[in-house]
Design a protein around this motif. Sequence first.
Motif, PDB file in Angstrom:
ATOM      1  N   LEU A  55      54.645  30.702  77.629  1.00  0.00           N
ATOM      2  CA  LEU A  55      53.584  31.286  76.814  1.00  0.00           C
ATOM      3  C   LEU A  55      52.354  31.528  77.682  1.00  0.00           C
ATOM      4  N   ILE A  56      51.752  32.700  77.519  1.00  0.00           N
ATOM      5  CA  ILE A  56      50.502  33.027  78.201  1.00  0.00           C
ATOM      6  C   ILE A  56      49.478  33.422  77.148  1.00  0.00           C
ATOM      7  N   THR A  57      48.226  33.364  77.519  1.00  0.00           N
ATOM      8  CA  THR A  57      47.142  33.793  76.635  1.00  0.00           C
ATOM      9  C   THR A  57      46.670  35.166  77.055  1.00  0.00           C
ATOM     10  N   VAL A  58      46.558  36.064  76.105  1.00  0.00           N
ATOM     11  CA  VAL A  58      45.994  37.385  76.370  1.00  0.00           C
ATOM     12  C   VAL A  58      44.734  37.529  75.522  1.00  0.00           C
ATOM     13  N   ALA A  59      43.763  38.239  76.063  1.00  0.00           N
ATOM     14  CA  ALA A  59      42.494  38.431  75.377  1.00  0.00           C
ATOM     15  C   ALA A  59      42.158  39.906  75.346  1.00  0.00           C
ATOM     16  N   THR A  60      41.268  40.278  74.452  1.00  0.00           N
ATOM     17  CA  THR A  60      40.828  41.670  74.413  1.00  0.00           C
ATOM     18  C   THR A  60      40.014  41.966  75.673  1.00  0.00           C
ATOM     19  N   ALA A  61      40.180  43.184  76.195  1.00  0.00           N
ATOM     20  CA  ALA A  61      39.564  43.566  77.470  1.00  0.00           C
ATOM     21  C   ALA A  61      38.196  44.183  77.244  1.00  0.00           C
ATOM     22  N   ASN A  62      37.346  43.475  76.508  1.00  0.00           N
ATOM     23  CA  ASN A  62      35.956  43.889  76.378  1.00  0.00           C
ATOM     24  C   ASN A  62      35.067  42.798  76.964  1.00  0.00           C
ATOM     25  N   LEU A  67      39.786  51.452  72.689  1.00  0.00           N
ATOM     26  CA  LEU A  67      38.625  50.632  73.003  1.00  0.00           C
ATOM     27  C   LEU A  67      39.039  49.358  73.748  1.00  0.00           C
ATOM     28  N   GLY A  68      38.084  48.775  74.447  1.00  0.00           N
ATOM     29  CA  GLY A  68      38.358  47.528  75.133  1.00  0.00           C
ATOM     30  C   GLY A  68      38.689  46.398  74.179  1.00  0.00           C
ATOM     31  N   ASN A  69      38.050  46.397  72.996  1.00  0.00           N
ATOM     32  CA  ASN A  69      38.351  45.339  72.027  1.00  0.00           C
ATOM     33  C   ASN A  69      39.653  45.582  71.290  1.00  0.00           C
ATOM     34  N   GLU A  70      40.380  46.648  71.674  1.00  0.00           N
ATOM     35  CA  GLU A  70      41.708  46.918  71.137  1.00  0.00           C
ATOM     36  C   GLU A  70      42.775  46.786  72.218  1.00  0.00           C
ATOM     37  N   PRO A 102      23.358  46.870  83.856  1.00  0.00           N
ATOM     38  CA  PRO A 102      24.032  48.179  83.834  1.00  0.00           C
ATOM     39  C   PRO A 102      23.999  48.821  82.448  1.00  0.00           C
ATOM     40  N   ARG A 103      24.117  50.127  82.449  1.00  0.00           N
ATOM     41  CA  ARG A 103      24.178  50.876  81.192  1.00  0.00           C
ATOM     42  C   ARG A 103      25.649  51.007  80.785  1.00  0.00           C
ATOM     43  N   TYR A 104      26.038  50.309  79.723  1.00  0.00           N
ATOM     44  CA  TYR A 104      27.433  50.324  79.307  1.00  0.00           C
ATOM     45  C   TYR A 104      27.535  49.832  77.870  1.00  0.00           C
ATOM     46  N   ASN A 105      28.637  50.159  77.222  1.00  0.00           N
ATOM     47  CA  ASN A 105      28.961  49.651  75.890  1.00  0.00           C
ATOM     48  C   ASN A 105      29.968  48.524  76.067  1.00  0.00           C
ATOM     49  N   PRO A 106      29.676  47.304  75.608  1.00  0.00           N
ATOM     50  CA  PRO A 106      30.571  46.170  75.872  1.00  0.00           C
ATOM     51  C   PRO A 106      31.952  46.299  75.253  1.00  0.00           C
ATOM     52  N   ASP A 107      32.134  47.220  74.300  1.00  0.00           N
ATOM     53  CA  ASP A 107      33.454  47.399  73.692  1.00  0.00           C
ATOM     54  C   ASP A 107      34.217  48.597  74.253  1.00  0.00           C
ATOM     55  N   ASP A 108      33.574  49.377  75.138  1.00  0.00           N
ATOM     56  CA  ASP A 108      34.284  50.470  75.802  1.00  0.00           C
ATOM     57  C   ASP A 108      35.068  49.924  76.988  1.00  0.00           C
TER      58      ASP A 108
END
Length: 346
Positions: free
Chosen positions: A176-183, A210-213, A286-292
Amino acid sequence: IDMHPYQKSAPARGDRSCLATLKLYIALVLIPQLLWAVSHAAAGGCAYLSFCEGCIPLPVTNPSGTGRSERTNTDVAAVLNISAVDFCTCPLVRGVSNLGGAEPTDPHGGWDIPHSLPDLTGPCSIKVINSSLSDSDFLKMFAYTEPVVLKGMSDQSLFRARSSKSALLRDYGQSLITVATANTHSYRKIQMTLCEYVTKVMKPQTLDTLGNETLYHFGDNDRKGWKDLFSLYKLPPFTLIGLKPVLSFGLAGPGTGVPFHIHGPTFAETIFGRKRWFLYPPKHHPRYNPDDTTLHWVTHVLPTLEVEEKPLECTLSPGDIIFFPDHWWHATLNLDAAVFMSTFFG
């Protein structure tokens, strides 16, 4: 059909018809799939049986932080937007071939994943050291001041051999491994087997996701279960006074990455694949959207930045190491399917 061993009477005509149909189904459908699964597993692969509807529950981290809950594969499949019937636990695959054997004909370790992404390599504006560097020079020039890329200072041949695709699936496919959203904040985490992640989740990133997806495996490693692999990894050639190293292992598909975030001083090494890094000093937000995703940022934001707004950046190839000091902003973009190891200091 009542198959109880103490059943004395002969089955009725309808039961005989049903039994004949079941036998036909077993002969024409189940047995061929089982034979395919066995042959695929014997070849070092990871077999999925599309008829295995009764999958075991997979543990999932409770988002509220109050502990862990159990969800069925149907629930996890809903998160991944795939068929629950296809999301079954991989059979145990443990070969008896050479455990340390590399894949000499494949420099990518079997991690090639076809994709249609454009060439996203960029310039390197970070200092690169190709020759030897003393401990004192590292501490004076880089440890607390700026990032650096180290080339030709790492020999991970044993670790690289054991982290090829076939070796990892053979040795840890059922783990088993843990995966997380990439945001940036990675709030949602779930668990699945390594085999399920590699075969079902580790896909090329798309611009409209999206990164949160996007699910991403990096860190939260089972150090006890993976100690045989981690023991083969050679720590970076430099250390930081008063701080202890902690290893964090990751796997990801092409076009994936983690958007801008900060943490303590880190060495990060690419084992397979290429990884593009973007960095800003601590005081430059930096200028960025944390969920992109980083892919979205590179495609839509980076080209619009003025020269003074652009980050430091460099693309790492297998064997390259990047170091950045405490609280430097950084984002990553995997140009290929990538295997990587970071050494955090704290």
